[in-house]
Design a protein around this motif. Structure first.
Motif, PDB file in Angstrom:
ATOM      1  N   THR A  45       0.824  -1.203   0.000  1.00  9.55           N
ATOM      2  CA  THR A  45       0.000   0.000   0.000  1.00  9.55           C
ATOM      3  C   THR A  45       0.858   1.254   0.000  1.00  9.55           C
ATOM      4  OG1 THR A  45      -1.676  -1.224   1.245  1.00  9.55           O
ATOM      5  CG2 THR A  45      -1.880   1.164   1.185  1.00  9.55           C
ATOM      6  N   LEU A  48       2.009   1.863  -3.446  1.00  3.87           N
ATOM      7  CA  LEU A  48       1.000   2.067  -4.482  1.00  3.87           C
ATOM      8  C   LEU A  48       0.968   3.488  -5.036  1.00  3.87           C
ATOM      9  CD1 LEU A  48      -1.116   0.461  -5.985  1.00  3.87           C
ATOM     10  CD2 LEU A  48      -2.790   1.121  -4.258  1.00  3.87           C
ATOM     11  N   PHE A 207      -8.837   4.032   0.832  1.00  2.00           N
ATOM     12  CA  PHE A 207      -7.599   3.685   1.528  1.00  2.00           C
ATOM     13  C   PHE A 207      -7.862   3.247   2.961  1.00  2.00           C
ATOM     14  CE2 PHE A 207      -5.172   5.611  -1.905  1.00  2.00           C
ATOM     15  CZ  PHE A 207      -4.011   4.857  -1.886  1.00  2.00           C
ATOM     16  N   LEU A 211      -7.112  -0.576   4.410  1.00  2.00           N
ATOM     17  CA  LEU A 211      -6.040  -0.764   5.389  1.00  2.00           C
ATOM     18  C   LEU A 211      -6.550  -1.225   6.751  1.00  2.00           C
ATOM     19  CD1 LEU A 211      -3.646   2.240   4.669  1.00  2.00           C
ATOM     20  CD2 LEU A 211      -3.367  -0.149   4.064  1.00  2.00           C
ATOM     21  N   GLY A 659      -7.435  -3.417  -4.964  1.00  2.00           N
ATOM     22  CA  GLY A 659      -7.083  -3.472  -3.550  1.00  2.00           C
ATOM     23  C   GLY A 659      -7.928  -4.466  -2.784  1.00  2.00           C
TER      24      GLY A 659
END
Length: 778
Positions: A45, A48, A207, A211, A659
Motif C-alpha cells: 500500500t 502504491l 484507503f 487498510l 485493492g
C-alpha cells in the motif's frame, strides 16, 4: 519503572519466543506468518501511490498528440505518427504507425531504432498473445513482421499490449485527425485537472477501508497461542516475578513474533513484487521497479508493527490475574460492558456530522475528520463484536452434541472467536459502505451516449475519398455482421470555407433504405435530393434550401490543396422530416441519394458505416475489426455502449477492486493461519474426545459451528455498520440515501464464502489431530 528494566523484561520475552523449544518456535512462526502477511500488504500500500505516479509519468513521456498538426513542414527532426490503436477481446491495444522524416526524428520511449515499413516492435505481453493459440484473429489484423520488443521505459505496465509499426506515405494523411507530425514525445501542456471533492472523498475512504482489515489482522496475529502462553506466565510468577514484569515478558514474546513478522513480511513483499509483473488486475499491471515503498512510510510500518504488538499484548493482559498456580482467564470472565463500546461509532458519526450535506459545491472535505470518522466507525465493529458474540452465545440453548460442544467452547472463549472474525467483519462493513457510496454517486459520473444500440452496435469510419461501396461490401461479407448502414457525410457552406461561411449545413449521402434511418421520406428514388426539417441545433438549412443556391463543400486538411468543390441545389429539391439516427441525434442539412451525387463530391466526403452485429457469433466484433483494419489501419472501429463513465471515477473504482482482491487474499490467508493456530491449541482436547469415543463427524461439525456462529453475527453487525456509514457518506455528498441491496448481499456472500473456503482447507489438519496418540506428551 526504568527504561532499563523495561528493556531487560522485553529482552527476556524475546528469548522465550525463540528459545522456548518446539512449542515456542511454532507459536513464533504462526505469529510471524500472520504479521508478515499484514506487513506485506502495508508495504504494498505504501508503494502504491509511487507506482501509480510512475505509470502516469511514463504515459505522459510517450504522448504524441496525433490529433493536432502543430508542425506544418517536414524537417530533419520530425516524425509522422498515426494512432492505430485497437481492441481485442475487451483488451485495449495501443498501436502507432511511424515514419521518420530525418535522421534526428524523435525515437519513441522504449525503442532502440525505428521499425522499417512492414515491420513492428511489440510489447512482451503482445508478443506472447500473438504467439498463443488465442491470438490467431489478432495475427490476421497485425500482419507485420515482429523485429523486436518495446523496452520497459516505453510501457506503463508489464501486461500492456502495444506496438509500433513502420509505414510509408503517412504525411499525405496529416490532418484527418489521426495522423500528425511531431518533433518530440511528451506532454507540452502540463495542466492540472480541477479537483473533485467527491472523488477525493472516495479515495480517502477507499484507503481507510482497505487498510483497516490489515491492522485488525496484525493485532489478532500477535495474540496467537494465548492459552499456552498463560501457563508459561504462571510459571514465571512461581519463580518470583511480579505481575508487571510478567506482562512485560509476555509483551517481549509478542515483540519477537512481530519482529520476525517484519522479516517475513519483507520477504513476502519482495516475492510478491516480482510476481506482480505476471498479473493484470482489472486492467492494471505494473513492473516490479514501480513497487518501491516510500522510505518514510516503510520506516513507519517498521516502527508501528512492533509497537502495536507490545501495546496490544499489554492491553489484552490488563484485566488478567496471573498467579503462580494459574491464570484467572480460565474462570468465567466478567460480562463485557456495552456503554464504552458504543462511544467509538458515536465519535465516528460525530466527526462526519459537520460535513453532512456539503456536496461538491462547498469546497473539499476535511481529510482528517473523514479519516478519523471512518476509522472510528470501523474500529467500533471490533469493539462491538465481542460483546454481541458473548451476549448471543450465552443465550443459546441445547441441541445436538456438535452444537453443544461448539456453544460451550464459544461461551468459554468468545473473545478469541470474535478476534478471528473481526477482520472479515471490518472488511465487509467497509466494502458495503463503499458500494453504497459508489452506487449513489455513479449517476453523477455516468452519461447517456445517445447511441441506439438496438439498431447498430459498431461504427467504422472510411477514409476521405475511399471507395465506400467496396468497404461496405467487405463488411457485409464479414462473419457476424447482420446489417451495414452506409452513409457519406460532409458539411456545406454558403461561401468558400477559406473565408469562413456565415451559414452551413450537414450533407448526408446514402441509398433510400439507409436514409430512412435518419429521416421520414415522403417517397424516395435514386437521384432524389432532400432538405431536412426538425434537425437539432440546425437553423441554417431553411435559408440555404433555395434551388440554384451554390454551396461549398468543406475539405479536410489533407485535401485542402485540391480544387474546391461547389454544388448547386437542384430544382427538384424535396422536403423530409428528421428523425433520430443510430447515433441518437436528429441531423439537419441535406440528404442525397447516390444517383444525385457529382463525382467530385463523392471523392470529398467521408464515409461512416453503422453496423448491426450478431453477438451470438463468437468473436463477431473481432472479425469486424480485422476487416476494418484491412480496409484502412486508421479506420478505428468504435464499439457503442448506451452509457459511459468518466475515466477518473473508473480509475478509482478499478483501484478499489484491485485493492479489495489483495485484502481478500490476506483475509483468507490470515484466517487460515488463525484457524490452524486454534486447532493446534486444542489438539489434546480433540484427542481426548476421540479417545472417549466421540465421532469425527461430530467434532468436525462442532468446529464448523464454532466458525459459523461468530461469522454470522459478524456479518450481521458489518451489514448494519456498513449501511450506517454508507448513508452518512451519501449525505455528505448531498446524494439521496438508498440501500444497494444486491451489493450488500454480494459483499456478505463474499465474506461468508471466504470463511467457508478457509474452514474447508482446515479440515485435513483437523482430521489429523483427531487421533488418540495426540495425548502423548514429553
Amino acid at each position: 519503572m526504568s527504561a532499563r528494566q523495561w528493556g531487560r523484561d522485553l529482552g527476556m520475552g524475546l528469548r522465550f519466543a525463540f528459545a522456548g523449544g518446539r512449542e515456542g518456535w511454532i507459536r513464533a512462526l504462526l505469529t510471524a506468518v500472520g504479521v508478515g502477511l499484514g506487513v506485506a500488504l502495508l508495504l504494498l500500500t505504501t508503494a502504491l501511490p509511487g507506482a501509480l505516479a510512475e505509470r502516469d509519468r511514463r504515459g505522459d513521456a510517450r504522448l504524441d498528440y496525433t490529433f493536432s498538426d502543430t508542425i506544418e513542414s517536414p524537417a530533419d527532426n520530425t516524425l509522422v505518427i498515426a494512432d492505430t490503436g485497437t481492441e481485442f477481446v475487451q483488451h485495449d491495444i495501443r498501436g502507432r504507425l511511424v515514419e521518420p522524416e530525418g535522421d534526428r526524428a524523435p525515437l519513441p520511449p522504449g525503442l532502440r531504432e525505428f521499425p522499417a515499413p512492414g515491420d513492428m516492435v511489440v510489447s512482451p505481453a503482445l508478443k506472447e498473445l500473438l504467439d498463443s493459440d488465442g491470438g490467431a484473429l489478432l495475427r490476421d489484423r497485425l500482419a507485420y513482421d515482429i523485429v523486436g520488443t518495446i523496452g520497459e521505459q516505453g510501457l506503463i505496465g508489464s501486461q500492456e499490449l502495444a506496438y509500433y509499426a513502420g509505414a510509408e506515405g503517412l504525411a499525405e494523411r496529416i490532418g484527418d485527425g489521426m495522423v500528425g507530425r511531431i518533433d518530440r514525445f511528451g506532454d507540452p501542456y502540463q495542466t492540472e485537472e480541477e479537483t473533485d471533492p467527491v472523488l477525493v472523498l472516495l479515495v480517502l475512504v477507499v484507503f481507510v477501508v482497505l487498510l483497516m482489515p490489515v491492522a485488525v489482522f496484525i493485532a489478532a496475529a500477535v495474540r496467537f497461542g494465548g492459552e499456552r502462553r498463560d501457563r508459561r506466565l504462571a510459571a514465571l510468577r512461581l519463580v518470583g516475578s511480579d505481575g508487571g514484569m510478567t506482562r512485560r515478558i509476555a509483551a517481549g514474546e509478542a515483540l519477537g513474533g512481530a519482529l520476525l513478522g517484519l522479516v517475513f513480511g519483507t520477504g513476502f513483499f519482495l516475492a510478491g513484487r516480482e510476481l506482480a509483473a505476471s498479473f493484470e488486475v482489472f486492467g492494471v499491471s505494473v513492473f516490479p521497479s514501480y513497487l518501491n515503498p516510500s522510505p518514510l512510510l516503510a520506516l513507519l510500518v517498521a516502527v508501528a508493527v512492533p509497537g502495536a504488538a507490545v501495546l496490544v499484548t499489554l492491553l489484552a493482559l490488563r484485566g488478567v490475574v496471573i498467579e503462580p498456580l494459574g491464570v484467572v482467564r480460565t474462570a468465567r470472565p466478567a460480562r463485557r460492558r456495552l456503554w464504552w463500546r458504543l462511544l467509538l461509532p458515536v465519535a465516528g458519526i460525530g466527526m462526519l456530522a459537520p460535513m453532512l450535506g456539503q456536496g461538491r459545491e462547498n469546497g473539499g472535505f476535511n481529510g482528517y475528520l473523514v479519516t478519523g470518522g471512518v476509522i472510528c466507525l470501523l474500529v467500533g465493529v471490533t469493539a462491538l463484536l465481542p460483546w454481541i458474540v458473548e451476549t448471543v452465545v450465552a443465550r443459546l440453548g441445547s441441541g445436538s452434541v456438535s452444537w453443544q460442544l461448539a456453544v460451550r467452547r464459544l461461551q468459554l472463549s468468545s473473545g478469541a472467536a470474535a478476534r478471528m472474525v473481526n477482520g472479515i467483519a471490518v472488511a465487509v462493513a467497509g466494502a458495503i459502505a463503499l458500494q453504497m457510496l459508489f452506487a449513489g454517486v455513479e449517476g453523477d459520473y455516468t452519461t447517456e451516449t445517445g447511441f441506439d444500440v438496438s439498431r447498430a452496435q459498431m461504427q467504422v469510419r472510411v477514409p476521405d475519398g475511399a471507395e465506400l461501396a467496396a468497404a461496405t461490401a467487405k463488411l457485409e461479407e464479414t462473419k457476424g455482421v447482420r446489417k451495414v448502414y452506409a452513409l457519406s457525410e460532409g458539411y456545406l457552406g454558403d461561401r468558400s470555407w477559406t473565408k469562413d461561411p456565415e451559414r452551413s449545413a450537414e450533407l448526408t449521402i446514402g441509398d433510400c433504405v439507409t436514409l430512412r434511418q435518419v429521416a421520414q421520406l415522403p417517397s424516395c428514388a435514386d437521384g432524389d435530393v432532400f432538405s431536412l426539417r426538425g434537425g437539432e441545433y440546425d437553423t441554417d438549412t431553411p435559408s440555404l434550401s433555395r434551388p440554384g443556391q451554390k454551396l461549398y463543400l468543406e475539405m479536410s486538411s489533407a485535401q485542402d490543396k485540391a480544387e474546391e468543390v461547389v454544388w448547386t441545389l437542384p430544382s427538384t429539391l424535396k422536403e423530409a422530416a428528421s428523425v433520430e439516427d443510430p447515433t441518437g441525434t436528429k441531423r439537419g442539412g441535406f440528404l442525397m441519394t447516390p444517383g444525385a451525387v457529382p463525382a467530385d463530391v463523392a471523392k470529398a466526403v467521408r464515409g461512416e458505416l453503422y453496423l448491426a452485429v450478431d453477438d451470438s457469433v463468437p468473436d463477431a466484433r473481432e472479425y469486424v475489426r480485422n476487416t476494418a483494419f484491412a480496409i484502412d489501419p486508421l479506420s478505428h472501429p468504435a464499439t457503442w455502449a448506451a452509457t459511459e463513465r468518466t475515466q477518473r471515477f473508473d480509475a478509482i473504482r478499478t483501484g478499489l477492486f484491485a485493492g479489495a482482491a489483495a485484502v481478500l487474499a490476506l483475509i483468507g490467508a490470515s484466517l487460515l493461519v488463525s484457524q490452524l493456530e486454534q486447532l493446534r491449541e486444542r489438539r489434546k482436547l480433540l484427542a481426548a474426545l476421540i479417545a472417549f469415543g466421540t465421532r469425527r463427524r461430530t467434532l468436525s461439525l462442532s468446529v464448523l459451528w464454532q466458525t459459523a456462529i461468530p461469522i454470522g453475527l459478524g456479518l450481521l453487525l458489518a451489514s448494519a455498520v456498513g449501511m450506517a456509514l454508507g448513508a452518512v457518506l451519501l449525505r455528505m455528498t448531498a446524494t439521496p440515501v438508498s440501500v444497494d441491496w444486491p451489493s450488500i448481499l454480494r459483499m456478505t456472500g463474499i465474506g461468508a464464502g471466504v470463511v467457508l473456503v478457509v474452514t474447508l482447507l482446515s479440515l485435513p489438519p483437523l482430521l489429523r489431530m483427531m487421533r488418540p496418540d495426540g495425548l502423548r506428551t514429553e
